[in-house]
Design a protein around this motif. Sequence first.
Motif, PDB file in Angstrom:
ATOM      1  N   LEU A  59       0.868  -1.175   0.000  1.00 33.93           N
ATOM      2  CA  LEU A  59       0.000   0.000   0.000  1.00 33.93           C
ATOM      3  C   LEU A  59       0.906   1.226   0.000  1.00 33.93           C
ATOM      4  O   LEU A  59       1.894   1.260   0.738  1.00 33.93           O
ATOM      5  CB  LEU A  59      -0.865  -0.037   1.254  1.00 33.93           C
ATOM      6  N   CYS A  60       0.598   2.212  -0.829  1.00 33.03           N
ATOM      7  CA  CYS A  60       1.418   3.425  -0.912  1.00 33.03           C
ATOM      8  C   CYS A  60       0.579   4.664  -0.612  1.00 33.03           C
ATOM      9  O   CYS A  60      -0.476   4.868  -1.200  1.00 33.03           O
ATOM     10  CB  CYS A  60       2.061   3.555  -2.297  1.00 33.03           C
TER      11      CYS A  60
ATOM     12  N   LEU B 264      -6.945   7.925  -0.980  1.00 31.81           N
ATOM     13  CA  LEU B 264      -5.923   8.214   0.019  1.00 31.81           C
ATOM     14  C   LEU B 264      -4.653   7.406  -0.163  1.00 31.81           C
ATOM     15  O   LEU B 264      -3.642   7.700   0.471  1.00 31.81           O
ATOM     16  CB  LEU B 264      -6.474   7.961   1.423  1.00 31.81           C
ATOM     17  N   PHE B 265      -4.707   6.366  -0.992  1.00 31.32           N
ATOM     18  CA  PHE B 265      -3.553   5.502  -1.210  1.00 31.32           C
ATOM     19  C   PHE B 265      -3.813   4.612  -2.407  1.00 31.32           C
ATOM     20  O   PHE B 265      -4.917   4.595  -2.948  1.00 31.32           O
ATOM     21  CB  PHE B 265      -3.261   4.642   0.030  1.00 31.32           C
TER      22      PHE B 265
ATOM     23  N   ALA C 108       2.922  -0.657   4.339  1.00 32.98           N
ATOM     24  CA  ALA C 108       2.463   0.636   3.861  1.00 32.98           C
ATOM     25  C   ALA C 108       3.705   1.511   3.706  1.00 32.98           C
ATOM     26  O   ALA C 108       4.470   1.670   4.661  1.00 32.98           O
ATOM     27  CB  ALA C 108       1.482   1.269   4.835  1.00 32.98           C
ATOM     28  N   VAL C 109       3.907   2.036   2.507  1.00 36.39           N
ATOM     29  CA  VAL C 109       5.082   2.873   2.245  1.00 36.39           C
ATOM     30  C   VAL C 109       4.670   4.335   2.097  1.00 36.39           C
ATOM     31  O   VAL C 109       3.508   4.643   1.890  1.00 36.39           O
ATOM     32  CB  VAL C 109       5.867   2.377   1.011  1.00 36.39           C
ATOM     33  N   TRP C 110       5.641   5.220   2.212  1.00 36.80           N
ATOM     34  CA  TRP C 110       5.435   6.667   2.153  1.00 36.80           C
ATOM     35  C   TRP C 110       4.410   7.125   3.195  1.00 36.80           C
ATOM     36  O   TRP C 110       3.596   8.018   2.969  1.00 36.80           O
ATOM     37  CB  TRP C 110       5.087   7.145   0.742  1.00 36.80           C
ATOM     38  N   ALA C 111       4.490   6.512   4.385  1.00 40.50           N
ATOM     39  CA  ALA C 111       3.564   6.846   5.466  1.00 40.50           C
ATOM     40  C   ALA C 111       3.733   8.285   5.949  1.00 40.50           C
ATOM     41  O   ALA C 111       2.819   8.834   6.558  1.00 40.50           O
ATOM     42  CB  ALA C 111       3.730   5.871   6.628  1.00 40.50           C
TER      43      ALA C 111
ATOM     44  N   ARG D 193       9.163   6.188   4.068  1.00 43.76           N
ATOM     45  CA  ARG D 193       9.291   6.285   2.612  1.00 43.76           C
ATOM     46  C   ARG D 193       9.273   4.885   2.028  1.00 43.76           C
ATOM     47  O   ARG D 193       8.253   4.242   2.020  1.00 43.76           O
ATOM     48  CB  ARG D 193      10.539   7.058   2.232  1.00 43.76           C
ATOM     49  N   ASN D 194      10.400   4.417   1.538  1.00 43.09           N
ATOM     50  CA  ASN D 194      10.486   3.053   1.008  1.00 43.09           C
ATOM     51  C   ASN D 194      11.032   2.116   2.072  1.00 43.09           C
ATOM     52  O   ASN D 194      11.688   2.563   3.002  1.00 43.09           O
ATOM     53  CB  ASN D 194      11.370   3.025  -0.248  1.00 43.09           C
TER      54      ASN D 194
END
Length: 143
Positions: free
Chosen positions: A25-26, A38-39, A111-114, A130-131
């Motif tokens: 999930l990004c 939102l993602f 979940a990335v770029w949180a 981020r990543n």
Amino acid sequence: MERRATCHCGQLLLRCTGEPSKVSLCHCFDCQRRTGSLFSVAAFFPRECVTVIAGTAKVFARASASGFDVAFHFCPECGSSLWWEPARMPHLAGVAAGAFEDSGFPVPEQAVWAEQRHTWLDLPLTEYARNPVKAPLKDADPD
């Protein structure tokens, strides 16, 4: 296993073979703009396991928040972004998880770029600012 992903109007159809290498999930602002949500949730498959079986896609390439280019393949009729090829992971293709129309699809692993996540959204996933090359912000299973 074989799964099929389709755009909103149905003219563009993909076949994905095997299980996804990962589901992610990004929260990045680019994914928010691209999806209008939102993602985004991507199922990453080895590129050789993703085949267009109907239709023709258009491509939009841009630099990503991580600094690597990403080529997005979308339907020229309805505009659905169906899959993308990230230069950061040249062996993988990301396919929009919602395009599979499968309510039992595997849950995202991360979940990335949180750091760009909407503050009121809280999900039970391991988050990375981020990543995933950095330490997670929170772990979904604290035990």
